[in-house]
Design a protein around this motif. Structure first.
Motif, PDB file in Angstrom:
ATOM      1  N   MET A  56       0.840  -1.193   0.000  1.00 52.05           N
ATOM      2  CA  MET A  56       0.000   0.000   0.000  1.00 52.05           C
ATOM      3  C   MET A  56       0.876   1.245   0.000  1.00 52.05           C
ATOM      4  O   MET A  56       1.846   1.332   0.732  1.00 52.05           O
ATOM      5  N   THR A  57       0.569   2.225  -0.809  1.00 52.21           N
ATOM      6  CA  THR A  57       1.378   3.430  -0.958  1.00 52.21           C
ATOM      7  C   THR A  57       0.931   4.512   0.013  1.00 52.21           C
ATOM      8  O   THR A  57      -0.244   4.805   0.126  1.00 52.21           O
ATOM      9  N   ALA A  58       1.883   5.094   0.707  1.00 46.35           N
ATOM     10  CA  ALA A  58       1.537   6.162   1.659  1.00 46.35           C
ATOM     11  C   ALA A  58       1.379   7.471   0.920  1.00 46.35           C
ATOM     12  O   ALA A  58       2.086   7.774  -0.028  1.00 46.35           O
ATOM     13  N   SER A  59       0.452   8.275   1.398  1.00 42.48           N
ATOM     14  CA  SER A  59       0.201   9.593   0.802  1.00 42.48           C
ATOM     15  C   SER A  59       0.322  10.643   1.879  1.00 42.48           C
ATOM     16  O   SER A  59      -0.050  10.436   3.019  1.00 42.48           O
ATOM     17  N   THR A  60       0.859  11.800   1.529  1.00 34.89           N
ATOM     18  CA  THR A  60       1.014  12.879   2.518  1.00 34.89           C
ATOM     19  C   THR A  60      -0.012  13.971   2.327  1.00 34.89           C
ATOM     20  O   THR A  60       0.090  15.030   2.910  1.00 34.89           O
ATOM     21  N   ARG A  61      -1.046  13.711   1.500  1.00 39.75           N
ATOM     22  CA  ARG A  61      -2.074  14.728   1.312  1.00 39.75           C
ATOM     23  C   ARG A  61      -2.870  14.960   2.581  1.00 39.75           C
ATOM     24  O   ARG A  61      -3.146  14.042   3.331  1.00 39.75           O
ATOM     25  N   ARG A  62      -3.272  16.215   2.801  1.00 44.44           N
ATOM     26  CA  ARG A  62      -3.996  16.578   4.012  1.00 44.44           C
ATOM     27  C   ARG A  62      -5.485  16.556   3.746  1.00 44.44           C
ATOM     28  O   ARG A  62      -5.944  16.809   2.640  1.00 44.44           O
ATOM     29  N   PRO A  63      -6.310  16.282   4.795  1.00 47.60           N
ATOM     30  CA  PRO A  63      -7.762  16.324   4.643  1.00 47.60           C
ATOM     31  C   PRO A  63      -8.212  17.727   4.266  1.00 47.60           C
ATOM     32  O   PRO A  63      -7.629  18.722   4.664  1.00 47.60           O
ATOM     33  N   ALA A 115     -13.657  -0.128  -7.246  1.00 44.96           N
ATOM     34  CA  ALA A 115     -12.524   0.660  -7.740  1.00 44.96           C
ATOM     35  C   ALA A 115     -12.269   1.884  -6.856  1.00 44.96           C
ATOM     36  O   ALA A 115     -11.119   2.285  -6.653  1.00 44.96           O
ATOM     37  N   LEU A 116     -13.333   2.464  -6.299  1.00 48.31           N
ATOM     38  CA  LEU A 116     -13.172   3.620  -5.418  1.00 48.31           C
ATOM     39  C   LEU A 116     -12.474   3.216  -4.130  1.00 48.31           C
ATOM     40  O   LEU A 116     -11.581   3.930  -3.639  1.00 48.31           O
ATOM     41  N   TYR A 117     -12.870   2.074  -3.565  1.00 52.01           N
ATOM     42  CA  TYR A 117     -12.203   1.597  -2.353  1.00 52.01           C
ATOM     43  C   TYR A 117     -10.738   1.272  -2.631  1.00 52.01           C
ATOM     44  O   TYR A 117      -9.864   1.528  -1.800  1.00 52.01           O
ATOM     45  N   TRP A 118     -10.472   0.710  -3.798  1.00 52.64           N
ATOM     46  CA  TRP A 118      -9.090   0.384  -4.138  1.00 52.64           C
ATOM     47  C   TRP A 118      -8.247   1.649  -4.153  1.00 52.64           C
ATOM     48  O   TRP A 118      -7.132   1.668  -3.627  1.00 52.64           O
ATOM     49  N   ARG A 119      -8.782   2.728  -4.745  1.00 54.36           N
ATOM     50  CA  ARG A 119      -8.057   3.999  -4.768  1.00 54.36           C
ATOM     51  C   ARG A 119      -7.807   4.518  -3.358  1.00 54.36           C
ATOM     52  O   ARG A 119      -6.709   4.999  -3.036  1.00 54.36           O
ATOM     53  N   ALA A 120      -8.827   4.422  -2.492  1.00 50.63           N
ATOM     54  CA  ALA A 120      -8.674   4.905  -1.119  1.00 50.63           C
ATOM     55  C   ALA A 120      -7.633   4.090  -0.366  1.00 50.63           C
ATOM     56  O   ALA A 120      -6.798   4.642   0.365  1.00 50.63           O
ATOM     57  N   CYS A 121      -7.669   2.789  -0.547  1.00 53.16           N
ATOM     58  CA  CYS A 121      -6.721   1.920   0.157  1.00 53.16           C
ATOM     59  C   CYS A 121      -5.294   2.166  -0.302  1.00 53.16           C
ATOM     60  O   CYS A 121      -4.352   2.112   0.496  1.00 53.16           O
ATOM     61  N   GLU A 122      -5.113   2.454  -1.593  1.00 51.87           N
ATOM     62  CA  GLU A 122      -3.785   2.725  -2.120  1.00 51.87           C
ATOM     63  C   GLU A 122      -3.265   4.097  -1.690  1.00 51.87           C
ATOM     64  O   GLU A 122      -2.051   4.324  -1.674  1.00 51.87           O
ATOM     65  N   SER A 123      -4.167   4.990  -1.332  1.00 49.25           N
ATOM     66  CA  SER A 123      -3.770   6.365  -1.008  1.00 49.25           C
ATOM     67  C   SER A 123      -3.724   6.625   0.494  1.00 49.25           C
ATOM     68  O   SER A 123      -3.692   7.778   0.920  1.00 49.25           O
ATOM     69  N   VAL A 124      -3.728   5.577   1.299  1.00 48.32           N
ATOM     70  CA  VAL A 124      -3.731   5.752   2.744  1.00 48.32           C
ATOM     71  C   VAL A 124      -2.489   6.510   3.212  1.00 48.32           C
ATOM     72  O   VAL A 124      -1.406   6.373   2.629  1.00 48.32           O
ATOM     73  N   ARG A 125      -2.666   7.307   4.233  1.00 45.47           N
ATOM     74  CA  ARG A 125      -1.551   8.003   4.869  1.00 45.47           C
ATOM     75  C   ARG A 125      -1.253   7.292   6.181  1.00 45.47           C
ATOM     76  O   ARG A 125      -2.053   7.329   7.117  1.00 45.47           O
ATOM     77  N   VAL A 126      -0.112   6.630   6.250  1.00 45.70           N
ATOM     78  CA  VAL A 126       0.262   5.879   7.444  1.00 45.70           C
ATOM     79  C   VAL A 126       1.006   6.805   8.400  1.00 45.70           C
ATOM     80  O   VAL A 126       2.009   7.418   8.035  1.00 45.70           O
ATOM     81  N   TYR A 167      -3.771   4.301  10.581  1.00 45.82           N
ATOM     82  CA  TYR A 167      -4.036   4.441   9.145  1.00 45.82           C
ATOM     83  C   TYR A 167      -5.057   5.573   8.926  1.00 45.82           C
ATOM     84  O   TYR A 167      -6.195   5.481   9.370  1.00 45.82           O
ATOM     85  N   ASP A 168      -4.600   6.612   8.229  1.00 44.46           N
ATOM     86  CA  ASP A 168      -5.419   7.798   8.031  1.00 44.46           C
ATOM     87  C   ASP A 168      -5.940   7.831   6.590  1.00 44.46           C
ATOM     88  O   ASP A 168      -5.189   8.089   5.647  1.00 44.46           O
ATOM     89  N   TYR A 169      -7.251   7.580   6.432  1.00 45.26           N
ATOM     90  CA  TYR A 169      -7.886   7.578   5.103  1.00 45.26           C
ATOM     91  C   TYR A 169      -8.648   8.879   4.841  1.00 45.26           C
ATOM     92  O   TYR A 169      -9.372   8.975   3.853  1.00 45.26           O
ATOM     93  N   ASN A 170      -8.491   9.875   5.714  1.00 43.71           N
ATOM     94  CA  ASN A 170      -9.287  11.090   5.603  1.00 43.71           C
ATOM     95  C   ASN A 170      -9.093  11.815   4.271  1.00 43.71           C
ATOM     96  O   ASN A 170     -10.066  12.185   3.603  1.00 43.71           O
ATOM     97  N   ALA A 171      -7.851  12.047   3.880  1.00 45.42           N
ATOM     98  CA  ALA A 171      -7.595  12.789   2.646  1.00 45.42           C
ATOM     99  C   ALA A 171      -8.103  12.024   1.435  1.00 45.42           C
ATOM    100  O   ALA A 171      -8.704  12.604   0.527  1.00 45.42           O
ATOM    101  N   ALA A 172      -7.867  10.725   1.410  1.00 44.38           N
ATOM    102  CA  ALA A 172      -8.321   9.904   0.280  1.00 44.38           C
ATOM    103  C   ALA A 172      -9.839   9.902   0.199  1.00 44.38           C
ATOM    104  O   ALA A 172     -10.419  10.018  -0.889  1.00 44.38           O
ATOM    105  N   PHE A 173     -10.493   9.775   1.350  1.00 45.17           N
ATOM    106  CA  PHE A 173     -11.958   9.775   1.369  1.00 45.17           C
ATOM    107  C   PHE A 173     -12.504  11.079   0.812  1.00 45.17           C
ATOM    108  O   PHE A 173     -13.403  11.096  -0.025  1.00 45.17           O
TER     109      PHE A 173
END
Length: 242
Positions: free
Chosen positions: A1-8, A91-102, A107-113
């Motif tokens: 899973m790829t970590a993302s640094t995007r903010r909510p 496909a939407l869940y897959w995108r969210a799971c791949e964009s998780v910020r650890v 596990y922070d899914y706020n920005a991806a959501f």
């Protein structure tokens, strides 16, 4: 899973601040909100606007109605986006799971959501029931954000400025919406920038209210399954991401 640094986004944090998480949303044909259902149109700040309203079943929170306010010029793009968001979710869940910020907290899914499931229009929920500070009964006229009856989930943009819905007014005789009061958001407030949008009923295109209902249901199902909310971040990936 790829970590993302995007903010909510700001809109997501407002979701977390308001006690408005909906476990499921389904169109209801009765209750104090069914007379609001339909499409409305008006003009504010020289921008032609449209508004969709549809009752939903807000689990554990009594009756509710979802409003979606948007510039008329964005209708076609908005319908296309909602069709995706209310459609196949894998496909939407897959995108969210791949964009998780650890983070060190979990596990922070706020920005991806927020990036995936936000509509891009002003999504507003009007609530009644035990979780509210008051009660909306037959014949009610005003519901406000200050009272807690109106929860802004997403905002609208007008001429480069962001606005929230501060008050919704209906005709207690017909049950239809008559006005929406907006307030500019942001760190530097302009307390005089509170335009009112007078509304008139319009014929809703076939299927758009059902589309809004399906979108709201999908959004809050995703919120629940990804662990989005005021609670602590999950220390393990949710089931949908395993």
């Amino acid at each position: 899973m790829t970590a993302s640094t995007r903010r909510p986004t700001t809109a997501l944090w407002l979701v977390l601040l308001w006690p408005a998480a909906v476990a499921s949303a389904q169109t209801t044909a009765s209750g104090p909100f069914h007379e609001l259902a339909g499409e409305y149109r008006g003009t504010v700040k020289r921008t032609r606007m449209a508004l969709w309203a549809t009752p939903i079943a807000a689990s554990g929170r009594g009756d509710a109605v979802a409003l979606l306010l948007f510039p008329e010029s964005e209708r076609q793009d908005l319908v296309a986006r909602l069709q995706v968001l209310a459609g196949e979710q894998e496909a939407l869940y897959w995108r969210a799971c791949e964009s998780v910020r650890v983070t060190e907290y979990g596990y922070d899914y706020n920005a991806a959501f927020s990036e995936i499931w936000n509509s891009g229009a002003a999504l507003v929920l009007i609530h009644s029931g035990p979780a509210r500070t008051g009660s909306l009964v037959s014949g009610w006229r005003n519901a406000t954000a200050r009272s807690g009856m109106v929860a802004n989930e997403e905002y609208t943009s007008l001429r480069g400025r962001e606005y929230m819905v501060s008050r919704v007014t209906r005709d207690p005789r017909t049950g239809g919406l008559t006005e929406v009061r907006l307030t500019r958001t942001g760190f530097i407030q302009n307390f005089f920038d509170n335009p009112a949008l007078s509304l008139v009923p319009a014929e809703a295109p076939a299927g758009v209210l059902e589309l809004l209902d399906g979108y709201v249901a999908a959004k809050y199902t995703a919120m629940e399954r990804l662990g989005i909310g005021p609670a602590r971040l999950p220390t393990d990936p949710p089931a949908v991401c395993r």
